[in-house]
Design an enzyme around this catalytic site. Structure first.
Site, PDB file in Angstrom:
ATOM      1  N   ARG A 122       0.831  -1.198   0.000  1.00 47.88           N
ATOM      2  CA  ARG A 122       0.000   0.000   0.000  1.00 47.88           C
ATOM      3  C   ARG A 122       0.872   1.257   0.000  1.00 47.88           C
ATOM      4  NH1 ARG A 122      -1.692   1.030   4.765  1.00 47.88           N
ATOM      5  NH2 ARG A 122      -3.189  -0.645   5.034  1.00 47.88           N
ATOM      6  N   TYR A 179      -4.419  25.585 -11.555  1.00 50.30           N
ATOM      7  CA  TYR A 179      -5.134  24.416 -12.063  1.00 50.30           C
ATOM      8  C   TYR A 179      -6.551  24.389 -11.482  1.00 50.30           C
ATOM      9  CZ  TYR A 179      -6.165  19.661 -13.414  1.00 50.30           C
ATOM     10  OH  TYR A 179      -6.749  18.556 -13.957  1.00 50.30           O
ATOM     11  N   ASP A 202       3.899  24.286  -8.100  1.00 51.78           N
ATOM     12  CA  ASP A 202       3.355  23.382  -9.110  1.00 51.78           C
ATOM     13  C   ASP A 202       4.174  23.619 -10.374  1.00 51.78           C
ATOM     14  OD1 ASP A 202       1.992  22.120 -11.172  1.00 51.78           O
ATOM     15  OD2 ASP A 202      -0.009  22.582 -10.383  1.00 51.78           O
ATOM     16  N   LYS A 249       1.366  14.561 -17.179  1.00 52.17           N
ATOM     17  CA  LYS A 249       1.650  15.468 -18.293  1.00 52.17           C
ATOM     18  C   LYS A 249       3.021  15.151 -18.896  1.00 52.17           C
ATOM     19  CE  LYS A 249      -2.281  16.845 -16.865  1.00 52.17           C
ATOM     20  NZ  LYS A 249      -2.508  17.939 -15.942  1.00 52.17           N
TER      21      LYS A 249
HETATM   22  C1  LIG Z   1      -3.168  18.117 -14.688  1.00 48.59           C
HETATM   23  C2  LIG Z   1      -2.698  19.091 -13.683  1.00 48.59           C
HETATM   24  C3  LIG Z   1      -2.907  18.895 -12.311  1.00 48.59           C
HETATM   25  C4  LIG Z   1      -3.671  17.695 -11.785  1.00 48.59           C
HETATM   26  O1  LIG Z   1      -3.051  16.490 -12.059  1.00 48.59           O
HETATM   27  P1  LIG Z   1      -3.814  15.095 -12.386  1.00 48.59           P
HETATM   28  O2  LIG Z   1      -2.698  14.192 -12.708  1.00 48.59           O
HETATM   29  O3  LIG Z   1      -4.756  15.345 -13.522  1.00 48.59           O
HETATM   30  O4  LIG Z   1      -4.558  14.699 -11.155  1.00 48.59           O
HETATM   31  C5  LIG Z   1      -2.406  19.842 -11.441  1.00 48.59           C
HETATM   32  N1  LIG Z   1      -1.739  20.933 -11.866  1.00 48.59           N
HETATM   33  C6  LIG Z   1      -1.525  21.161 -13.188  1.00 48.59           C
HETATM   34  C7  LIG Z   1      -0.788  22.375 -13.619  1.00 48.59           C
HETATM   35  C8  LIG Z   1      -2.003  20.256 -14.132  1.00 48.59           C
HETATM   36  O5  LIG Z   1      -1.802  20.492 -15.436  1.00 48.59           O
END
Ligand SMILES: *Cc1c(COP(=O)(O)O)cnc(C)c1O
Length: 380
Positions: free
Chosen positions: A52, A104, A177, A202
């Site tokens: 886990r 986001y 981020d 991404k």
């Molecule tokens: C896609 C994204 C997220 C969220 O991620 P997930 O993998 O879809 O849960 C957060 N911040 C940014 C800038 C993103 O492009």
């Protein structure tokens, strides 16, 4: 020969993986949920008891991401949102988090409801206004300053070093981020960030076939310990197969990101001032509001993300999107294929995104094909 591998070597060789038993250059998938003990009751591998939280395949990804970001520790999660929300859940009632108005969208929506439910103070600042960030952070004792740079989908670039200095001056921690840039372009920890967040869905994976998230800590401090405990207890870890796929995707990250940056820059330059185009928003353009900061902290290119605003408002913008033949109309970003999205329609009511804006995730296709497609869509 230097002792440390350069990033391209680290990625291409997945940390110079060699399977000691078989000689394979590709790691196997290890799906076991449990790990055995010997006659004395000792674990064969004292690092792992139960999957886990402890996973052979996840750890391979974590080791590489940790090295790329020059952090102290990395944890991967079953999605970007799982990672981001776990980090915010280390806050306690009465704590305060400051975040940008442009960020986001799903995370912003979750933050608002979570902070309300759990009595955590949440305040927003305007990422276009450095003075506003200072004022909002200093308005009350703050625990976390969250920034996203460049910020989705209008690509404001926040000065990470200034944000880190500001956070630390009030004993807060900075989370960045960094999804849009990857560690190949910006390493936030080098500018003073305490935590780096990625939606690994991404660019890190890059093939639009894995949902994953990652957090990297500059130090293994008490917040990080709390975060690790949350992942272990809540089971937010990425599964073995997805971790394996992610590692496979990462092996080409440097090549993909480089081509995306090149293509995005060419496309941005081509369409800046093009008939029917109101504005091209790309941190690599000198016309971008935060170009100077971008040039300072985005050292491996300006990313593959850009937005274009069109004359003729929401309706004409929708028509242009409908005419595209090579760009795929879909959400998400960072894949090898180019995507286009009418963000304001997706985000719906209350969005700060202008409705004449299309967001582009530029892939690794032939750039002339992409330029031609957008030209014909604009001309009709
Ligand atoms: C896609 C994204 C997220 C969220 O991620 P997930 O993998 O879809 O849960 C957060 N911040 C940014 C800038 C993103 O492009």
């Amino acid at each position: 020969m230097g002792e440390k591998n350069n990033v391209e070597t680290l990625l291409a060789q997945a940390g110079h993986y060699l399977d000691k038993d078989s000689g394979s250059v590709v790691p196997p998938i290890q799906p076991s949920t449990t790990f055995a003990r010997n006659e004395q009751g000792d674990l064969y591998d004292s690092n792992r008891i139960y999957a886990r939280d402890q996973s052979v395949n996840a750890e391979m990804v974590e080791a590489i991401l940790c090295e790329l970001e020059e952090g102290a520790s990395c944890k991967i999660f079953a999605s970007g949102m799982a990672a981001a929300t776990a980090l915010v859940q280390t806050l306690r009632p009465g704590d305060r988090i400051v975040a940008p108005t442009v960020m986001y969208w799903s995370l912003r929506a979750w933050l608002i409801s979570f902070c309300e439910d759990w009595n955590i103070n949440l305040a927003f600042f305007d990422p276009r206004d450095a003075a506003d960030m200072v004022a909002v952070v200093k308005a009350a004792p703050t625990d976390i300053l969250w920034i996203e740079t460049p910020a989705n989908p209008t690509w404001e670039v926040v000065d990470i070093q200034k944000a880190a200095d500001l956070a630390h001056s009030v004993s807060a921690q900075l989370v960045v981020d960094s999804t849009v840039v990857t560690p190949l372009i910006t390493k936030p920890i080098a500018y003073g960030a305490d935590f780096v967040f990625h939606s690994a869905t991404k660019y890190i994976n890059g093939h639009s076939d894995v949902i994953a998230g990652a957090l990297i800590a500059a130090n293994e401090d008490t917040r990080w310990e709390r975060l690790c405990k949350l992942r272990a207890q809540q089971g937010g870890i990425l599964g073995p197969f997805e971790s394996w796929l992610l590692l496979r995707g990462m092996r080409t990250m440097h090549v993909r990101v480089e081509r995306s940056c090149e293509n995005a820059m060419k496309l941005a330059r081509h369409f800046e001032g093009f008939s029917g185009v109101k504005e091209v928003i790309y941190p690599g353009l000198v016309s971008h509001t935060n170009h100077e900061v971008a040039a300072k902290q985005m050292t491996g290119g300006f990313g593959g993300m850009l937005s274009i605003r069109f004359n003729g408002g929401k309706e004409q913008t929708g028509v242009i999107m409908g005419r595209m033949k090579r760009f795929v109309r879909a959400t998400s970003l960072g894949g090898v294929e180019s995507l286009v999205e009418h963000r304001a329609l997706i985000e719906g009511e209350g969005t700060p995104v202008p409705d004449d804006l299309l967001r582009f995730s530029i892939g690794i296709e032939n750039i002339q094909d992409l330029i031609e497609d957008l030209e014909q869509a604009i001309r009709g």
